[in-house]
Design a protein around this motif. Structure first.
Motif, mmCIF file in Angstrom:
data_model
loop_
_atom_site.group_PDB
_atom_site.id
_atom_site.type_symbol
_atom_site.label_atom_id
_atom_site.label_comp_id
_atom_site.label_asym_id
_atom_site.label_seq_id
_atom_site.Cartn_x
_atom_site.Cartn_y
_atom_site.Cartn_z
ATOM 1 N N PRO B 195 -20.866 17.490 9.975
ATOM 2 C CA PRO B 195 -20.490 16.966 11.281
ATOM 3 C C PRO B 195 -21.245 16.589 12.510
ATOM 4 O O PRO B 195 -19.677 16.366 13.561
ATOM 5 N N ASP B 196 -21.968 17.534 12.853
ATOM 6 C CA ASP B 196 -22.581 17.307 14.453
ATOM 7 C C ASP B 196 -23.158 16.151 14.496
ATOM 8 O O ASP B 196 -23.216 15.356 14.657
ATOM 9 N N ILE B 198 -21.540 13.184 13.471
ATOM 10 C CA ILE B 198 -20.575 12.532 13.558
ATOM 11 C C ILE B 198 -20.192 11.725 14.673
ATOM 12 O O ILE B 198 -20.307 10.393 14.774
ATOM 13 N N GLY B 199 -20.680 11.841 16.349
ATOM 14 C CA GLY B 199 -20.725 11.531 16.961
ATOM 15 C C GLY B 199 -21.505 10.581 17.204
ATOM 16 O O GLY B 199 -22.262 9.963 18.568
#
Lengths: 321, 498
Positions: B195-196, B198-199
């Protein structure tokens, strides 16, 4: 203004703040916890951040707690969802919901998704509109569709995985036209491209357009809202134009699963009260937000309904499997 | 438009004076802390502005922005860590000057160049907002692509001798920029379900890793003087020095003006490009990268100009061109001020206090700089074992505060190792950083243009701005190649003679 006056001003500001949280001001409902953290994935000054900060100023009158806004940025909401989903379900932590969290859940498949949270209450609907430049060739939605039928339309959407894009794709399909749907990274970017004529139309939130609307540089052609915007009664809905597309961009709160019913009921009442608060009403009317309170019993099905429609749409366009 | 007397009145009013100085000082501190970008520095004071008068609140934010853009250069020069993205180009010659024991001089040059840039930007903001705002409108996605390619053309002359190695490094940088959410379709790429990611990977992590952590590692592995500078005095540039820096500052101001107007960049592109142009037009180009004063002056003039000119599209269209102006937009909206042409008529007082506050802040910058800089130099001249630990802690905590993420720390540390290996193998790191900074803009504007044209590449030839920028890039690349070949020949000849 002298320095003494400034200090006086600051002091009165502090006093006002103290009043907001003190029970003597109104009669706020008792609440199980003292501090409520409202989490948003938006950066300070961003859409949900401004919404939460403005609202929490007024919420203290109706719920006896101190409200703190926490920005958990990163991963388009993935981190904020993880933070809230794993928080205690005692009413101390909530997440500001917008369609973004559904999109991120569906497209990025993070560890915690919207399914790991319990929708609490809804506050507002944002108004999604179609706009074009005032001195451009398009006078109505009909012109835009006609143009896209004859040649190739160029339609802008503010973000790639967003409700605006979905709206554009659905309208394109409903009208059976040929249009390039150009996604951007934020509404500002798209606004420039509408104003310089690169795009025929843009689809975005009315809040982001206010300055150009006021200045008369752009005009609204239609709204994707199910009903006309109270403030802009002359702007037709897409449905009235003849295409069965409508969408609701919601703004509400969700919390960890297993929130006690009694706590949720406090919110049901507070939402109605705060939306009727004359001071707050003035503030959100200026933002062209449409009040749409939904209580904790109905909100989960509202959100799930939205999610399943979105999932279906993303599947048909091939964005997800 | 305010009358002269309104301005004088505002200038002599006590609060705006204090607001400007407090904002500036806070901005410099925030900007100087690695990992705390200009936008975060501004966001941190945002809650304090709620209870303030709108005019003062907005002036405060504008002054914080000015301070932060300047503050970023302090760690860039002293510890090889750009405090903000846009001060990355200052690292190159600023840190080199510091290593030669000329930290006071480098800081003085960056201070004065910042003041020159800020004053120029402010003058543009006050006098030319209306015509310049229309320039911002002329940029289509195709023009942005041209701008990005022009930025990347700098690689050819920043590769430190080996173009092949430079291109390799740049490609890796461009690859890093593709991690995260696809800018056009919104699908996630190369995130491996983390998830880290995704950006995406933030450019600041790459800069801190490749510049600062690499430097710390190689310092720990070498024996050198424990103290770098004997003197902690700040040496402001003399008139003759300012005269010598005139050209590079001018280049910085002009490029900063353009970048401020156009969305997306936030100062780093202008800083790198002005560094490169300053070298191109310099009388002593061979000094660049080896401690050139002009190499500090150009990027610092550029990024400080941006802090004022970025207000032009913000105030006239409500369009934030960088993260920092997005925070400022949030501040305006919170006070019920809607940016746009009508803001100038309806809230003239707010506009005036932005002008006046900025002016006070720019002038005060000299004083505040002279007071705090000696302390900064003193701090980084402690015995090496203390200093290294201190800098390490400072950098890591700065990175952590960015997203409160341990994952980011891992990325920065990993890139520190990569940077160290690159240094051993003599790969230049600048092209890689440039790739990370520009990759996103180049990719998204390229693909957006093609969506608009239905896949027709002629879209880039039909846009006059794109054509101009792309041909400029071509000319630069050819010149750089010619110079490289010429230099290589000269070196060979020398070898043959000796």
């Amino acid at each position: 203004m002298s320095i003494i006056k400034m200090i006086g001003k600051a002091a009165s500001g502090l006093a006002a703040l103290a009043l907001l949280s003190s029970p003597a001001f109104a009669e706020p409902a008792a609440y199980p916890v003292k501090v409520v953290t409202l989490v948003t994935h938006s950066s300070p000054g961003g859409g949900s951040d401004v919404f939460l900060r403005e609202m929490s100023k007024h919420l203290g009158k109706y719920i006896n707690a101190t409200f703190v806004v926490e920005n958990v940025q990163g991963g388009s909401g993935a981190k904020a969802m993880a933070r809230v989903a794993s928080a205690p379900a005692d009413g101390s932590v909530f997440y500001a919901t917008t369609p973004t969290y559904i999109y991120t859940s569906l497209m990025s498949k993070p560890q915690s998704t919207y399914k790991d949270m319990q929708p609490l209450v809804n506050f507002f609907l944002d108004s999604e509109v179609v706009f074009t430049r005032t001195d451009g060739p398009f006078k109505s939605m009909k012109d835009v569709i006609e143009h896209a039928k004859k040649e190739r339309g160029k339609w802008g959407a503010a973000n790639p995985a967003s409700l605006e894009r979905q709206a554009a794709e659905q309208l394109k399909r409903a009208a059976g036209v040929n249009a390039a749907i150009v996604t951007h990274e934020g509404g500002g970017d798209m606004m420039l491209n509408v104003m310089n004529g690169t795009l025929d139309i843009g689809i975005g939130e009315i809040q982001e357009l206010r300055s150009q609307l006021d200045a008369g540089k752009i005009k609204l052609l239609a709204t994707f809202n199910p009903e006309r915007i109270p403030d802009k009664a002359d702007v037709p809905t897409i449905k009235e134009v003849g295409y069965d597309v409508s969408l609701v961009k919601f703004r509400g709160l969700a919390g960890p699963k297993g929130l006690p019913d009694a706590t949720a009921a406090i919110w049901d009442k507070a939402v109605k009260d705060v939306l009727n608060d004359p001071e707050y009403k003035k503030a959100y009317a200026a933002e062209v937000l449409v009040a749409k309170p939904i209580d904790h019993k109905e909100y989960p099905s509202f959100v799930n309904n939205f999610a399943s429609t979105t999932e279906e749409f993303l599947k048909t366009t091939g964005a997800i499997k | 438009m305010a009358t002269f007397w309104d301005i004088i009145h505002l200038l002599t009013e006590t609060p705006i004076f204090f607001v400007a100085i407090i904002g500036l000082t806070w901005g410099i501190m925030g900007g100087a802390l690695p990992g705390i970008s200009a936008s975060i520095t501004m966001a941190l004071v945002l809650p304090f502005t709620y209870a303030m008068d709108p005019a003062q609140a907005i002036a405060l934010l504008a002054c914080v922005y000015i301070g932060a853009e300047y503050g970023g250069s302090i760690p860039a020069i002293l510890i090889r860590t750009p405090g903000t993205n846009s001060s990355a180009a200052t690292v190159i010659d600023g840190y080199e000057l510091n290593r030669q024991g000329r930290a006071g001089e480098a800081l003085g040059i960056s201070l004065m160049s910042g003041v020159v840039g800020s004053l120029f930007g402010l003058a543009m903001l006050i006098l030319l907002t209306e015509p310049l705002s229309w320039l911002a409108l002329a940029f289509t996605p195709a023009s942005y692509f041209g701008l990005g390619i022009l930025g990347l053309s700098v690689i050819a002359s920043m590769s430190g001798g080996s173009l092949i190695k430079g291109l390799c490094a740049a490609t890796v940088g461009l690859m890093i920029s593709t991690v995260g959410t696809d800018p056009i379709s919104g699908v996630t790429r190369f995130t491996f379900d983390i998830p880290d990611l995704i950006g995406g990977i933030e450019p600041v992590l790459v800069m801190v890793g490749l510049f600062a952590l690499t430097e710390l590692m190689s310092q720990s592995g070498s024996v050198g003087p424990a103290k770098l500078n004997a003197s902690i005095r700040i040496k402001l540039p003399s008139w003759s020095m300012m005269n010598r820096l005139k050209r590079s500052q001018f280049i910085g101001c002009i490029l900063g003006l353009f970048e401020g107007l156009t969305p997306g960049g936030g100062g780093s592109i202008a800083a790198f490009m002005s560094y490169n142009e300053a070298r191109r037009w310099s009388k002593t180009p061979h000094l660049f990268g080896k401690g050139s004063e002009e190499g500090v002056a150009a990027p610092e003039a550029a990024n400080n100009t941006v802090a004022s000119t970025a207000m032009i599209p913000l105030l006239s269209f409500g369009i934030p061109s960088s993260n920092s102006t997005a925070v400022l937009l949030g501040g305006l909206l919170m006070h019920g001020l809607i940016p746009g042409p009508r803001l100038f008529e309806q809230s003239a007082q707010v506009i005036d206090s932005i002008y006046v506050g900025s002016f006070i802040a720019i002038i005060a910058q000299i004083g505040v700089g002279i007071i705090i800089l000696p302390a900064c130099i003193w701090l980084v001249n402690r015995p090496r074992h203390y200093r290294a630990g201190f800098i390490f802690a400072l950098i890591l905590s700065g990175i952590y505060t960015l997203n409160n993420s341990l994952f980011d720390l891992g990325i920065a540390l990993g890139l520190g190792v990569v940077g160290y290996l690159m240094r051993l193998a003599r790969f230049p790191v600048l092209p890689m950083i440039l790739g990370v900074v520009l990759g996103h803009m180049v990719e998204s504007s390229y693909r957006r243009s093609l969506v608009l044209s239905g896949g027709d590449l002629r879209v880039f030839l039909e846009d006059p701005i794109a054509v101009a920028l792309l041909s400029l890039a071509l000319v630069f690349i050819i010149f750089s190649l010619a110079r490289e070949i010429r230099d290589a020949r000269k070196a060979k000849l020398k070898e043959a003679h000796s």
